[in-house]
Design a protein around this motif. Structure first.
Motif, mmCIF file in Angstrom:
data_model
loop_
_atom_site.group_PDB
_atom_site.id
_atom_site.type_symbol
_atom_site.label_atom_id
_atom_site.label_comp_id
_atom_site.label_asym_id
_atom_site.label_seq_id
_atom_site.Cartn_x
_atom_site.Cartn_y
_atom_site.Cartn_z
ATOM 1 N N ASP A 1 -2.703 -11.812 -6.210
ATOM 2 C CA ASP A 1 -3.882 -11.374 -6.973
ATOM 3 C C ASP A 1 -4.997 -10.813 -6.080
ATOM 4 O O ASP A 1 -6.138 -10.694 -6.495
ATOM 5 N N SER A 2 -4.664 -10.451 -4.847
ATOM 6 C CA SER A 2 -5.692 -9.904 -3.947
ATOM 7 C C SER A 2 -6.035 -8.467 -4.350
ATOM 8 O O SER A 2 -5.298 -7.815 -5.092
ATOM 9 N N ALA A 3 -7.168 -7.990 -3.841
ATOM 10 C CA ALA A 3 -7.592 -6.617 -4.138
ATOM 11 C C ALA A 3 -6.555 -5.608 -3.634
ATOM 12 O O ALA A 3 -6.305 -4.585 -4.277
ATOM 13 N N ILE A 4 -5.933 -5.911 -2.492
ATOM 14 C CA ILE A 4 -4.922 -5.000 -1.930
ATOM 15 C C ILE A 4 -3.674 -4.959 -2.812
ATOM 16 O O ILE A 4 -3.105 -3.899 -3.065
ATOM 17 N N ALA A 5 -3.269 -6.131 -3.328
ATOM 18 C CA ALA A 5 -2.110 -6.170 -4.228
ATOM 19 C C ALA A 5 -2.366 -5.295 -5.453
ATOM 20 O O ALA A 5 -1.510 -4.514 -5.884
ATOM 21 N N LYS A 6 -3.583 -5.393 -5.985
ATOM 22 C CA LYS A 6 -3.930 -4.606 -7.175
ATOM 23 C C LYS A 6 -3.982 -3.121 -6.847
ATOM 24 O O LYS A 6 -3.567 -2.277 -7.640
ATOM 25 N N PHE A 7 -4.524 -2.810 -5.671
ATOM 26 C CA PHE A 7 -4.618 -1.416 -5.236
ATOM 27 C C PHE A 7 -3.221 -0.794 -5.147
ATOM 28 O O PHE A 7 -2.964 0.288 -5.669
ATOM 29 N N ILE A 8 -2.297 -1.503 -4.483
ATOM 30 C CA ILE A 8 -0.942 -0.970 -4.291
ATOM 31 C C ILE A 8 -0.217 -0.844 -5.627
ATOM 32 O O ILE A 8 0.496 0.130 -5.872
ATOM 33 N N GLU A 9 -0.455 -1.801 -6.505
ATOM 34 C CA GLU A 9 0.162 -1.744 -7.825
ATOM 35 C C GLU A 9 -0.291 -0.490 -8.586
ATOM 36 O O GLU A 9 0.493 0.181 -9.232
ATOM 37 N N LYS A 10 -1.577 -0.170 -8.463
ATOM 38 C CA LYS A 10 -2.144 0.972 -9.182
ATOM 39 C C LYS A 10 -1.845 2.306 -8.522
ATOM 40 O O LYS A 10 -1.492 3.277 -9.171
ATOM 41 N N LYS A 11 -2.017 2.347 -7.187
ATOM 42 C CA LYS A 11 -1.985 3.638 -6.489
ATOM 43 C C LYS A 11 -0.867 3.775 -5.481
ATOM 44 O O LYS A 11 -0.661 4.850 -4.920
ATOM 45 N N GLY A 12 -0.199 2.693 -5.178
ATOM 46 C CA GLY A 12 0.827 2.746 -4.145
ATOM 47 C C GLY A 12 0.212 2.584 -2.763
ATOM 48 O O GLY A 12 -1.000 2.472 -2.625
ATOM 49 N N GLN A 13 1.057 2.597 -1.740
ATOM 50 C CA GLN A 13 0.573 2.429 -0.373
ATOM 51 C C GLN A 13 -0.216 3.669 0.049
ATOM 52 O O GLN A 13 -0.009 4.741 -0.489
ATOM 53 N N GLY A 14 -1.070 3.502 1.021
ATOM 54 C CA GLY A 14 -1.770 4.671 1.566
ATOM 55 C C GLY A 14 -3.176 4.348 1.998
ATOM 56 O O GLY A 14 -3.568 3.182 2.112
ATOM 57 N N MET A 15 -3.963 5.400 2.218
ATOM 58 C CA MET A 15 -5.349 5.261 2.659
ATOM 59 C C MET A 15 -6.113 4.360 1.702
ATOM 60 O O MET A 15 -6.102 4.589 0.501
ATOM 61 N N HIS A 16 -6.761 3.355 2.238
ATOM 62 C CA HIS A 16 -7.450 2.403 1.380
ATOM 63 C C HIS A 16 -8.962 2.437 1.573
ATOM 64 O O HIS A 16 -9.709 2.490 0.617
ATOM 65 N N HIS A 17 -9.428 2.399 2.826
ATOM 66 C CA HIS A 17 -10.869 2.442 3.051
ATOM 67 C C HIS A 17 -11.222 3.012 4.418
ATOM 68 O O HIS A 17 -10.372 3.110 5.304
ATOM 69 N N MET A 18 -12.482 3.396 4.547
ATOM 70 C CA MET A 18 -12.995 3.903 5.800
ATOM 71 C C MET A 18 -14.118 2.963 6.202
ATOM 72 O O MET A 18 -14.976 2.634 5.383
ATOM 73 N N ALA A 19 -14.099 2.487 7.440
ATOM 74 C CA ALA A 19 -15.099 1.507 7.870
ATOM 75 C C ALA A 19 -16.024 2.103 8.923
ATOM 76 O O ALA A 19 -15.572 2.716 9.893
ATOM 77 N N PHE A 20 -17.316 1.930 8.698
ATOM 78 C CA PHE A 20 -18.311 2.408 9.645
ATOM 79 C C PHE A 20 -18.913 1.253 10.421
ATOM 80 O O PHE A 20 -19.204 0.199 9.855
ATOM 81 N N HIS A 21 -19.102 1.493 11.699
ATOM 82 C CA HIS A 21 -19.777 0.513 12.538
ATOM 83 C C HIS A 21 -21.282 0.630 12.310
ATOM 84 O O HIS A 21 -21.834 1.724 12.348
ATOM 85 N N VAL A 22 -21.941 -0.508 12.073
ATOM 86 C CA VAL A 22 -23.402 -0.534 11.981
ATOM 87 C C VAL A 22 -23.934 -1.633 12.893
ATOM 88 O O VAL A 22 -23.251 -2.619 13.157
ATOM 89 N N ASP A 23 -25.160 -1.461 13.372
ATOM 90 C CA ASP A 23 -25.758 -2.466 14.254
ATOM 91 C C ASP A 23 -26.313 -3.640 13.464
ATOM 92 O O ASP A 23 -26.254 -4.779 13.897
#
Ligand code: ZN
Length: 132
Positions: free
Chosen positions: A61-83
């Motif tokens: 029931d994780s967010a990733i499980a739901k994401f893959i179920e809906k959209k399949g594997q692939g690009m999920h997020h972009m992370a920015f470094h902040v101070d």
């Protein structure tokens, strides 16, 4: 925001994808880490100034499980470094971006928070600050 810290890729089998990405990038991952609170198992590769994070669900029931179920594997997020993640969220909230939940502990010794893709042109954005 300083730089792209990492790109997150949703995978359904971390072992398989680790092999695949080590062939693709010509190097091995440098760590595997489970983040219980998020229900994910992650693997990191360094590519120059940035990283690739492979994210596998460790709970149905994780967010990733739901994401893959809906959209399949692939690009999920972009992370920015902040101070200063608190300050940056304040600024972004004022600009109308919507954060998802509170600041929390992420993988790789980071404080993180996500912005809702509905407020960012469909791109899931993660802010991350190095923990002291
Ligand atoms: Zn991430």
């Amino acid at each position: 925001m300083k730089k792209i810290e990492h790109i997150g890729i949703a995978v359904s089998n971390l072992e398989f994808s680790n092999d695949l990405f080590s062939k693709l990038l010509g190097k091995e991952h440098y760590k595997i880490e489970t983040v219980e609170s998020e229900g994910v198992k992650t693997s990191f590769f360094v590519v120059g100034e940035t990283k690739i994070e492979l994210v596998e669900s460790s709970r149905y029931d994780s967010a990733i499980a739901k994401f893959i179920e809906k959209k399949g594997q692939g690009m999920h997020h972009m992370a920015f470094h902040v101070d200063d993640i608190k300050k940056e969220l304040e600024r972004l909230n004022k600009e109308g971006f919507k954060q998802i939940g509170d600041i929390k502990e992420g993988a790789d010794n980071k404080l993180i928070c996500f912005l809702h893709p509905k407020s960012t042109n469909g791109v899931l954005i993660e802010l991350c600050q190095e923990k002291e």
